[in-house]
Scaffold this motif. Structure first.
Motif, PDB file in Angstrom:
ATOM      1  N   ALA A   9       0.839  -1.208   0.000  1.00 20.52           N
ATOM      2  CA  ALA A   9       0.000   0.000   0.000  1.00 20.52           C
ATOM      3  C   ALA A   9       0.873   1.256   0.000  1.00 20.52           C
ATOM      4  O   ALA A   9       0.615   2.216  -0.740  1.00 20.52           O
ATOM      5  CB  ALA A   9      -0.927  -0.003   1.206  1.00 20.52           C
ATOM      6  N   GLN A  10       1.914   1.237   0.798  1.00 16.43           N
ATOM      7  CA  GLN A  10       2.744   2.440   0.891  1.00 16.43           C
ATOM      8  C   GLN A  10       3.536   2.669  -0.395  1.00 16.43           C
ATOM      9  O   GLN A  10       3.707   3.805  -0.849  1.00 16.43           O
ATOM     10  CB  GLN A  10       3.655   2.328   2.100  1.00 16.43           C
ATOM     11  N   ILE A  11       4.003   1.581  -0.993  1.00 18.87           N
ATOM     12  CA  ILE A  11       4.731   1.726  -2.265  1.00 18.87           C
ATOM     13  C   ILE A  11       3.779   2.252  -3.339  1.00 18.87           C
ATOM     14  O   ILE A  11       4.118   3.139  -4.126  1.00 18.87           O
ATOM     15  CB  ILE A  11       5.336   0.368  -2.700  1.00 18.87           C
ATOM     16  N   MET A  12       2.558   1.708  -3.341  1.00 10.09           N
ATOM     17  CA  MET A  12       1.618   2.094  -4.396  1.00 10.09           C
ATOM     18  C   MET A  12       1.239   3.574  -4.309  1.00 10.09           C
ATOM     19  O   MET A  12       1.229   4.300  -5.310  1.00 10.09           O
ATOM     20  CB  MET A  12       0.358   1.228  -4.302  1.00 10.09           C
ATOM     21  N   TRP A  13       0.974   4.023  -3.097  1.00 13.31           N
ATOM     22  CA  TRP A  13       0.576   5.431  -2.949  1.00 13.31           C
ATOM     23  C   TRP A  13       1.778   6.348  -3.225  1.00 13.31           C
ATOM     24  O   TRP A  13       1.657   7.367  -3.916  1.00 13.31           O
ATOM     25  CB  TRP A  13      -0.025   5.656  -1.569  1.00 13.31           C
ATOM     26  N   ALA A  14       2.937   5.943  -2.754  1.00 12.80           N
ATOM     27  CA  ALA A  14       4.152   6.733  -3.037  1.00 12.80           C
ATOM     28  C   ALA A  14       4.374   6.822  -4.545  1.00 12.80           C
ATOM     29  O   ALA A  14       4.750   7.875  -5.073  1.00 12.80           O
ATOM     30  CB  ALA A  14       5.368   6.106  -2.364  1.00 12.80           C
ATOM     31  N   GLY A  15       4.109   5.718  -5.253  1.00 12.44           N
ATOM     32  CA  GLY A  15       4.327   5.683  -6.701  1.00 12.44           C
ATOM     33  C   GLY A  15       3.423   6.653  -7.443  1.00 12.44           C
ATOM     34  O   GLY A  15       3.856   7.312  -8.391  1.00 12.44           O
ATOM     35  N   THR A  16       2.179   6.734  -7.006  1.00 15.13           N
ATOM     36  CA  THR A  16       1.249   7.651  -7.672  1.00 15.13           C
ATOM     37  C   THR A  16       1.610   9.101  -7.354  1.00 15.13           C
ATOM     38  O   THR A  16       1.689   9.949  -8.248  1.00 15.13           O
ATOM     39  CB  THR A  16      -0.206   7.343  -7.246  1.00 15.13           C
ATOM     40  N   VAL A  17       1.865   9.372  -6.085  1.00 19.66           N
ATOM     41  CA  VAL A  17       2.194  10.750  -5.681  1.00 19.66           C
ATOM     42  C   VAL A  17       3.521  11.188  -6.313  1.00 19.66           C
ATOM     43  O   VAL A  17       3.684  12.336  -6.732  1.00 19.66           O
ATOM     44  CB  VAL A  17       2.232  10.875  -4.139  1.00 19.66           C
ATOM     45  N   ALA A  18       4.471  10.250  -6.420  1.00 18.90           N
ATOM     46  CA  ALA A  18       5.804  10.586  -6.942  1.00 18.90           C
ATOM     47  C   ALA A  18       5.738  11.190  -8.334  1.00 18.90           C
ATOM     48  O   ALA A  18       6.566  12.026  -8.687  1.00 18.90           O
ATOM     49  CB  ALA A  18       6.683   9.335  -6.980  1.00 18.90           C
ATOM     50  N   HIS A  19       4.751  10.780  -9.133  1.00 22.89           N
ATOM     51  CA  HIS A  19       4.713  11.258 -10.520  1.00 22.89           C
ATOM     52  C   HIS A  19       3.429  12.032 -10.814  1.00 22.89           C
ATOM     53  O   HIS A  19       3.066  12.233 -11.968  1.00 22.89           O
ATOM     54  CB  HIS A  19       4.875  10.068 -11.477  1.00 22.89           C
ATOM     55  N   GLY A  20       2.758  12.481  -9.761  1.00 25.68           N
ATOM     56  CA  GLY A  20       1.474  13.179  -9.956  1.00 25.68           C
ATOM     57  C   GLY A  20       1.591  14.690  -9.851  1.00 25.68           C
ATOM     58  O   GLY A  20       0.620  15.356  -9.544  1.00 25.68           O
ATOM     59  N   ASP A  21       2.753  15.246 -10.064  1.00 26.27           N
ATOM     60  CA  ASP A  21       3.040  16.694 -10.168  1.00 26.27           C
ATOM     61  C   ASP A  21       3.283  17.435  -8.844  1.00 26.27           C
ATOM     62  O   ASP A  21       4.043  18.402  -8.813  1.00 26.27           O
ATOM     63  CB  ASP A  21       1.950  17.481 -10.925  1.00 26.27           C
ATOM     64  N   LEU A  22       2.613  16.986  -7.765  1.00 24.53           N
ATOM     65  CA  LEU A  22       2.725  17.742  -6.507  1.00 24.53           C
ATOM     66  C   LEU A  22       4.187  17.906  -6.085  1.00 24.53           C
ATOM     67  O   LEU A  22       4.619  18.992  -5.695  1.00 24.53           O
ATOM     68  CB  LEU A  22       1.935  17.014  -5.405  1.00 24.53           C
ATOM     69  N   LEU A  23       4.946  16.828  -6.139  1.00 27.19           N
ATOM     70  CA  LEU A  23       6.304  16.861  -5.597  1.00 27.19           C
ATOM     71  C   LEU A  23       7.274  17.687  -6.442  1.00 27.19           C
ATOM     72  O   LEU A  23       8.381  17.997  -6.002  1.00 27.19           O
ATOM     73  CB  LEU A  23       6.858  15.438  -5.419  1.00 27.19           C
ATOM     74  N   GLY A  24       6.862  18.048  -7.636  1.00 29.69           N
ATOM     75  CA  GLY A  24       7.743  18.852  -8.491  1.00 29.69           C
ATOM     76  C   GLY A  24       7.379  20.322  -8.488  1.00 29.69           C
ATOM     77  O   GLY A  24       7.998  21.124  -9.194  1.00 29.69           O
ATOM     78  N   THR A  25       6.388  20.707  -7.683  1.00 28.57           N
ATOM     79  CA  THR A  25       5.921  22.094  -7.712  1.00 28.57           C
ATOM     80  C   THR A  25       7.027  23.055  -7.277  1.00 28.57           C
ATOM     81  O   THR A  25       7.754  22.798  -6.319  1.00 28.57           O
ATOM     82  CB  THR A  25       4.705  22.288  -6.773  1.00 28.57           C
ATOM     83  N   GLY A  26       7.141  24.149  -8.014  1.00 27.88           N
ATOM     84  CA  GLY A  26       8.030  25.241  -7.615  1.00 27.88           C
ATOM     85  C   GLY A  26       9.506  24.986  -7.853  1.00 27.88           C
ATOM     86  O   GLY A  26      10.343  25.737  -7.351  1.00 27.88           O
TER      87      GLY A  26
END
Ligand code: NZQ
Ligand code: ZN
Length: 387
Positions: A242-259
């Motif tokens: 579960a943690q890998i899966m959610w991390a995987g989606t968030v990792a490439h879902g734009d939020l972490l690259g903001t700014g």
């Protein structure tokens, strides 16, 4: 921090059993459905039957197109476009991993377009209209389930190219970590490397005042580093999956690259490897990323030192700045090896006779990356460090 616009519109439906309700989600968005899937894993795992039953219960018409290969091919995309046009398809449901989703996105963009869908991948045209798509995800890796990207391989010329459009972002993504229990260990490891690479492409920046996103990126890395060995050891460990899966989606879902200015050179270099040799994308990244790090770390020693200390817990007192940077790179490589991935071109099965051609091809539209601008000679040097 840089100015940014952030809008990720994919609805995430996460958790056990969520795939059983896929029909009701699809019903809100379409009537005539193309069910798109890969080489057969969904039939072996029983997921195919669950999805088909749910679509039937929701009273939906659907046709199917299976057979998407990893590193999805343009020829199947053309077939899918024709099939959708002939059958008045108004929604595509992708059941599988990044390859199936990317193929679905290409079909979605191609159906309303009068020209050749490959135009979007050569950047001769931009997507102005696309069919909506939804996803049932079976592997934590590419992040395509909520990304605007699609990566397709044109068999003729071994061209693996990407297309980016917010119109291709899936309307919903069903993420049940249980669906990843059946992954072969190698695919689990490849997925982990891809997720980490999506984080690292964002992490290595010269943008200042990005502590908040730095910390989120580090959290994603630490989560994947901790839980991948657990999932490899105990494939049905729900918590780790579960943690890998959610991390995987968030990792490439734009939020972490903001700014922040992002890099993406390693991905472009890897796409040549998987385009020419059909290797798994994550495995290619496990080879390219450490070599890229060795080539560029002097551009910003402090950032590489921070990575070593915060992500790999390297003791700051024992090393100078350069020593810290090198230790962080060493541990990255060691981690990839420890989860069963290749870290050299030789281990990946790639001979040296096409390196020059691949370096030429990936830089033909200009230099790669932002952390350090890379020209053909630089890519060759990175290949040499990967030998
Ligand atoms: O084809 P099937 O039979 O489904 O088998 C697949 C495939 O062989 C298998 N698999 C998937 N889920 C499974 C399973 N086997 C057993 N149980 C399960 N639950 O795993 C193999 C790999 O599948 P694939 O879809 O290729 O994996 P992944 O998600 O890593 O996707 C890789 C593709 O995504 C692209 C890559 O370049 C590559 O072509 N990327 C797409 C991105 C995007 N659209 O945003 C970004 C990424 O950086 C990446 O470039
Ligand atoms: Zn990737």
């Amino acid at each position: 921090m840089e100015n940014f616009v952030f809008q990720n519109t994919t609805k995430i439906i996460f958790g056990k059993g969520t795939e059983n309700n896929v029909g009701n989600e699809v019903k809100k968005l379409g009537k005539n459905i193309l069910l798109h899937y890969g080489g057969g894993s969904i039939k072996e795992t029983g997921l195919y039957n669950k999805v088909v039953n749910s679509l039937k219960e929701a009273g939906l018409n659907f046709i199917e197109l299976g057979g998407v290969q990893p590193n999805p091919r343009l020829s199947l995309v053309y077939e899918g476009i024709e099939l959708c046009r002939e059958n008045d398809i108004d929604f595509i449901l992708a059941v599988g991993g990044g390859s199936v989703i990317d193929s679905a996105k290409a079909i979605a963009a191609g159906v309303p377009y009068q020209g050749d869908v490959w135009d979007f991948y050569t950047h001769r045209a931009v997507v102005e209209e696309a069919l909506p798509i939804g996803v049932v995800l079976t592997i934590a890796a590419a992040g395509s389930e909520s990304s605007p990207g699609s990566v397709i391989t044109k068999e003729e010329g071994n061209l693996k190219r990407d297309c980016l459009s917010d119109l291709l972002r899936p309307k919903f993504a069903i993420l049940n970590p249980e669906l990843t229990y059946t992954l072969p260990a190698y695919q689990t490891a490849c997925g982990a490397a891809d997720i980490m690479a999506h984080v690292l492409e964002r992490y290595f920046t010269h943008t200042e005042d990005v502590d908040f996103t730095d910390r989120m990126l580090e959290a994603a890395l630490k989560t994947v580093i901790k839980h991948t060995p657990i999932a490899l050891d105990d494939p049905e460990n729900y918590g780790a999956r579960a943690q890998i899966m959610w991390a995987g989606t968030v990792a490439h879902g734009d939020l972490l690259g903001t700014g922040r200015v992002q890099d993406w050179a390693s991905h472009n270099i890897e796409h040549e490897l998987s385009g020419f040799y059909d290797v798994a994308h994550g495995a290619g990244l496990a080879v390219v990323f450490p070599a890229w790090m060795k080539y560029v770390y002097k551009e910003n020693l402090a950032r590489f030192a921070q990575y070593a200390v915060r992500v790999w817990d390297v003791e700051a007192d024992f090393f100078d700045l350069e020593g810290l940077a090198l230790e962080g790179i060493r541990r990255t490589e060691e981690f990839f090896s420890s989860i069963g991935l290749p870290v050299t071109l030789e281990e990946l099965g790639i001979p040296d006779d096409k390196l020059e051609l691949m370096a030429e091809m990936c830089t033909e539209r200009g230099p790669l990356g932002n952390f350090k601008k890379l020209y053909k000679e630089d890519v060759m040097n990175i290949f040499k460090l990967a030998m």
